[in-house]
Design a protein around this motif. Structure first.
Motif, PDB file in Angstrom:
ATOM      1  N   ARG A 111       0.863  -1.186   0.000  1.00 16.06           N
ATOM      2  CA  ARG A 111       0.000   0.000   0.000  1.00 16.06           C
ATOM      3  C   ARG A 111       0.893   1.228   0.000  1.00 16.06           C
ATOM      4  O   ARG A 111       1.671   1.441   0.928  1.00 16.06           O
ATOM      5  N   ASN A 158       0.750   5.294  -0.350  1.00 15.94           N
ATOM      6  CA  ASN A 158      -0.085   6.504  -0.337  1.00 15.94           C
ATOM      7  C   ASN A 158      -1.552   6.195  -0.614  1.00 15.94           C
ATOM      8  O   ASN A 158      -2.215   6.850  -1.412  1.00 15.94           O
ATOM      9  N   GLY A 159      -2.040   5.131   0.055  1.00 22.73           N
ATOM     10  CA  GLY A 159      -3.444   4.763  -0.042  1.00 22.73           C
ATOM     11  C   GLY A 159      -3.803   3.886  -1.213  1.00 22.73           C
ATOM     12  O   GLY A 159      -4.944   3.443  -1.329  1.00 22.73           O
ATOM     13  N   GLN A 160      -2.842   3.603  -2.089  1.00 21.83           N
ATOM     14  CA  GLN A 160      -3.099   2.795  -3.283  1.00 21.83           C
ATOM     15  C   GLN A 160      -2.433   1.428  -3.134  1.00 21.83           C
ATOM     16  O   GLN A 160      -1.245   1.337  -2.800  1.00 21.83           O
ATOM     17  N   ARG A 178       8.754   6.780   4.700  1.00 20.65           N
ATOM     18  CA  ARG A 178       7.649   7.732   4.855  1.00 20.65           C
ATOM     19  C   ARG A 178       8.212   9.026   5.450  1.00 20.65           C
ATOM     20  O   ARG A 178       8.974   8.998   6.424  1.00 20.65           O
TER      21      ARG A 178
END
Length: 475
Positions: free
Chosen positions: A356, A358-360, A387
């Motif tokens: 995952r 950045n949310g994808q 991050r």
């Protein structure tokens, strides 16, 4: 050959050769295949119920009449078999006494308890017939007599026996080489490759890179000093980008030659059109949503994307019913011009290999293919995920290559690709990731190729610890 000394094996070899010749040349209709799979399914269900303690219990709720009349399209009525089932059941999964097998393999056990994987003559003949029929066109393009190297992970793995037998069927010489063996080692393996010389090689993508790296360190030129024309790679994730890089390094034709497992045997094999294709004469395939277990419908391009479930359609030591492989695949029906009229299969990584960013959610296969798309000539790679203070995920690609061999525009292109397709910042550096990248076939793509530093306090996964242990031993 051995089968001539055993009338039953000889007859089975002859029967299957005829079936695959007819199927491969397009003489089967959809109804023919449907009838074949249904008949074989009923035989297998009777076989496992009679011989396997595990399946006798698992199928106890189904009457004999129900199972003997089950159509292949009704397979979903039966429960799944999982890897956990295999690890817990052990020898109770077998449908025949071990004494009826000709050999015994086992899973590597690097991330869990090893499971026994014996093979009868019938098991080997069914699976090796697929490879012989599918590989014939690939090898024919490189001449009648070749010397083929085979490199596998352990002595208890099917690699050496399987590819050795297939090459014998096709009339080629085989040299089994185990570079990770303390007796052989990489120096001797490279020497043998040059001496014979080896013209083709079965190995993992990681091994192809590792051999290249060791050869370069020894001052050898991969194209001048070796005679490799053909690389048949299996056992690990292999995106088109990595495949093309390996071909560039060695100056050889490269195929993702086999999708298989110790537990379920041959599931798909390379054909002369450059595509991995399923083997529907010996297996039935389902593609399911890994979360719901429900079948996945084709998208508008006709591709089914999800977890692969397989049912073996031959009676042997350990046929599996609706086995959840844990692997994500893309399956597409065969179109005009296919070398074999079977669906194309693209393994894209294990379910647990997804990341995952950045949310994808990103699949390992697609990430590797994206990041390596622009580069050629590197000897290894590794991905690091970090991050920043604002919570944004960042990617770093480390290439084992001389910086001056790669063009600045390729690096900038990779950075742009990553930003446009993933919305993620990428940096590219140079260095040697070390032996951990060679553990993919033993553990997983993510454990071998990805260093995830986003949550240092969470500890490392079982797969990562296993990869680190194997890498330390190899170092």
């Amino acid at each position: 050959m051995f089968t001539q000394y055993d009338p039953e094996s000889a007859a089975l070899t002859d029967e299957l050769r005829g079936l695959f010749d007819e199927y491969g040349t397009g003489k089967w209709t959809a109804d023919d295949l449907d009838a074949h799979q249904t008949a074989r399914l009923r035989e297998v269900l009777a076989h496992v119920r009679a011989g396997s303690p595990f399946y006798r219990d698992r199928l106890a709720g189904f009457g004999d009449e129900t199972l003997s009349g089950l159509h292949i399209r009704d397979l979903r009525k039966l429960p799944f078999t999982t890897k956990a089932d295999l690890q817990q059941a052990q020898f109770d999964m077998l449908s025949l006494p071990l004494s009826e097998a000709w050999t015994v393999y086992e899973t590597t056990g690097t991330t869990g308890q090893p499971t026994p994987c014996p093979r009868t003559n019938g098991d080997s003949i069914h699976n090796n017939t697929v490879l012989t029929a599918y590989y014939r066109g690939i090898f024919a393009a490189h001449g009648d007599r070749q010397v083929i190297g085979v490199s596998g992970p352990t002595e208890l793995h099917a690699t050496g026996d399987t590819f050795g037998d297939v090459c014998r069927n096709l009339g080629h010489t085989v040299a089994k080489m185990w570079p990770h063996s303390p007796v052989i080692g990489f120096d001797r393996a490279l020497e043998v490759m040059r001496l014979l010389p080896v013209t083709g090689l079965f190995c993992t993508p990681g091994m192809a890179l590792r051999l290249a790296q060791k050869a370069v360190e020894a001052g050898l030129d991969l194209r001048r000093d070796f005679s490799l024309d053909l690389l048949m790679l299996t056992g690990e994730l292999l995106s088109p980008s990595l495949r093309d890089n390996i071909g560039t390094l060695w100056g050889a034709e490269v195929h993702n030659c086999l999708y298989a497992s110790q537990e379920a045997s041959v599931l798909a094999a390379a054909t002369a059109d450059g595509t991995l294709r399923t083997a529907p004469l010996i297996n039935h395939y389902e593609v399911i949503d890994p979360h719901t277990g429900e079948p996945v419908a084709p998208d508008r391009d006709g591709v089914r994307h999800g977890e692969l479930v397989v049912t073996n359609l031959y009676t042997g030591a350990k046929p599996l019913i609706r086995y959840r492989t844990g692997d994500l695949v893309r399956m597409t029906e065969a179109g005009p011009g296919a070398a074999v009229p079977a669906p194309a299969l693209e393994p894209v990584g294990r379910v647990r290999d997804r990341l995952r960013l950045n949310g994808q959610v990103v699949i390992g296969y697609d990430l590797e293919n994206l990041l390596l798309r622009r580069f050629r000539g590197y000897l290894d790679y590794q991905i690091t995920v970090t991050r920043d203070d604002t919570g944004v995920d960042l990617l770093s690609l480390t290439l084992n290559a001389e910086a001056d061999r790669l063009r600045d525009e390729d690096t900038q292109g990779a950075v742009t690709d990553c930003r446009e397709e993933l919305g993620t910042t990428l940096s590219v550096g140079f260095g040697d990731p070390g032996p951990i990248t060679s553990t993919g076939a033993m553990v997983s793509w993510k454990a071998a190729r990805v260093v995830d530093l986003r949550d240092p306090g969470a500890g490392t996964s079982v797969e990562t610890r296993s990869a680190e242990r194997i890498a330390a031993a190899r170092a």
